[in-house]
Design a protein around this motif. Sequence first.
Motif, short mmCIF file in Angstrom:
data_model
loop_
_atom_site.label_atom_id
_atom_site.label_comp_id
_atom_site.label_asym_id
_atom_site.label_seq_id
_atom_site.Cartn_x
_atom_site.Cartn_y
_atom_site.Cartn_z
N ASP A 30 -83.74 23.70 51.46
CA ASP A 30 -84.46 22.86 50.51
C ASP A 30 -84.96 23.62 49.29
O ASP A 30 -85.40 23.02 48.33
CB ASP A 30 -85.66 22.19 51.20
N SER A 61 -94.25 23.03 43.52
CA SER A 61 -93.23 22.76 44.54
C SER A 61 -93.60 23.34 45.91
O SER A 61 -92.80 23.25 46.85
CB SER A 61 -91.89 23.34 44.10
N ASP A 252 -78.49 17.35 37.84
CA ASP A 252 -78.00 16.27 38.70
C ASP A 252 -78.03 16.65 40.18
O ASP A 252 -77.99 15.78 41.05
CB ASP A 252 -76.58 15.88 38.30
N SER A 253 -78.10 17.97 40.47
CA SER A 253 -78.14 18.41 41.87
C SER A 253 -79.56 18.37 42.44
O SER A 253 -79.75 18.47 43.65
CB SER A 253 -77.59 19.83 41.99
N LEU A 254 -80.56 18.23 41.56
CA LEU A 254 -81.95 18.21 42.00
C LEU A 254 -82.35 16.82 42.48
O LEU A 254 -81.84 15.81 42.00
CB LEU A 254 -82.88 18.63 40.85
N THR A 255 -83.29 16.79 43.40
CA THR A 255 -83.84 15.50 43.82
C THR A 255 -84.78 14.99 42.73
O THR A 255 -85.17 15.74 41.82
CB THR A 255 -84.64 15.64 45.13
N ALA A 256 -85.15 13.72 42.81
CA ALA A 256 -86.08 13.15 41.83
C ALA A 256 -87.40 13.91 41.83
O ALA A 256 -88.00 14.15 40.77
CB ALA A 256 -86.31 11.67 42.13
N GLN A 257 -87.85 14.32 43.00
CA GLN A 257 -89.10 15.06 43.10
C GLN A 257 -88.97 16.44 42.44
O GLN A 257 -89.87 16.89 41.73
CB GLN A 257 -89.50 15.22 44.57
N GLN A 258 -87.85 17.10 42.67
CA GLN A 258 -87.64 18.41 42.06
C GLN A 258 -87.54 18.31 40.54
O GLN A 258 -88.06 19.17 39.82
CB GLN A 258 -86.37 19.05 42.64
N GLN A 259 -86.91 17.27 40.06
CA GLN A 259 -86.84 17.04 38.62
C GLN A 259 -88.24 16.83 38.04
O GLN A 259 -88.56 17.35 36.96
CB GLN A 259 -85.97 15.81 38.31
N THR A 260 -89.08 16.12 38.77
CA THR A 260 -90.46 15.89 38.33
C THR A 260 -91.24 17.19 38.28
O THR A 260 -91.96 17.46 37.31
CB THR A 260 -91.16 14.89 39.27
#
Length: 333
Positions: A30, A61, A252-260
Amino acid sequence: MMNLFTDILKVLVMLTVAILLSACSEFKKDSVSIRLAHGLDVQHPVHVALEYMNTELQRLSGGTMQLVLYPSAQLGSEREIIELLQIGSMGMTKVSANSLEAFVPEMKVFSLPYLFNDQAHYWNTLQGDIGQRLLAAGTQYRVRGLGYFDAGSRSFYTTKQEVHKPSDLNGLKIRVMSSQSAVEMVNTIGGAATPVSFGELYTALQQGIVAGAENNPPSFYFSKHYEVSKFYLLDEHTSIPDVIIVGTHLWDSLTAQQQTWLTEAMNVATEFQKQLWAESTAMSLAKVKEAGVSVVEADKSLFQASVQPIYDELKGTSIEPLVKEIKALGDSK
């Protein structure tokens, strides 16, 4: 009985180790390490702000995301690193908005001289709808703008003679970035624009290959160009921001949370870097003055008048509406 107790203890230890290994494996799966390369020195405010951004990203994070920084052009020039982002070999980078013109033509607007009235107008543009649209404009080229850093205002510096007015630049070879907009600006004012890579500029100034250059005070100071250029004209002709960009492969490989988390870390770092930049600019000007550099306040009205032909040539182009939108934003304040 003792043997049974020992066997049970062994089983519990093995289960504990298995759980810990599983947890470590899950963490590795993760976690995200993002490689970020740029061309500036580790003392530069931009690098310091990127270190701050990394600290903030790790905090947000819970330690599952981090930036791995490669400063001082270790991995290539700005254009080379942008190309690495496009093919997914690099995650992020810091580039001048100027360097993005080939990928995001609208970024050319930031190269226009005397576009902004003041700092408030500058940041209202960058952090408002206009700036956000420009950050998103590169996705078709597989790069995405994440946010802006202050790169101050660029001014002229020369090796042999003091400059007070546009005519003082007539015929002088002035180093510019490899940008058609920068070439046009210097040539319009009266100088002879000469593209030279930043890494070769100190030698070019020292050997007289160019008679001067233009950049912001921190870059002038940290590059040690003040050692061979003793005249700095504070004309502040352009305010070209730095842009932190991320390759769409990574985004595009990141989750929505990781992008945030990444976006929030960027926003916090921007506010930190604003203050850092202001302090660095004041310090840099003081240091170069101590080193014997003559710093002259320009009569900006003379230089504004000299570049009017650049704005006249924009009539009927796709850039003209964007310029009008930015100007209107300044006039409304």
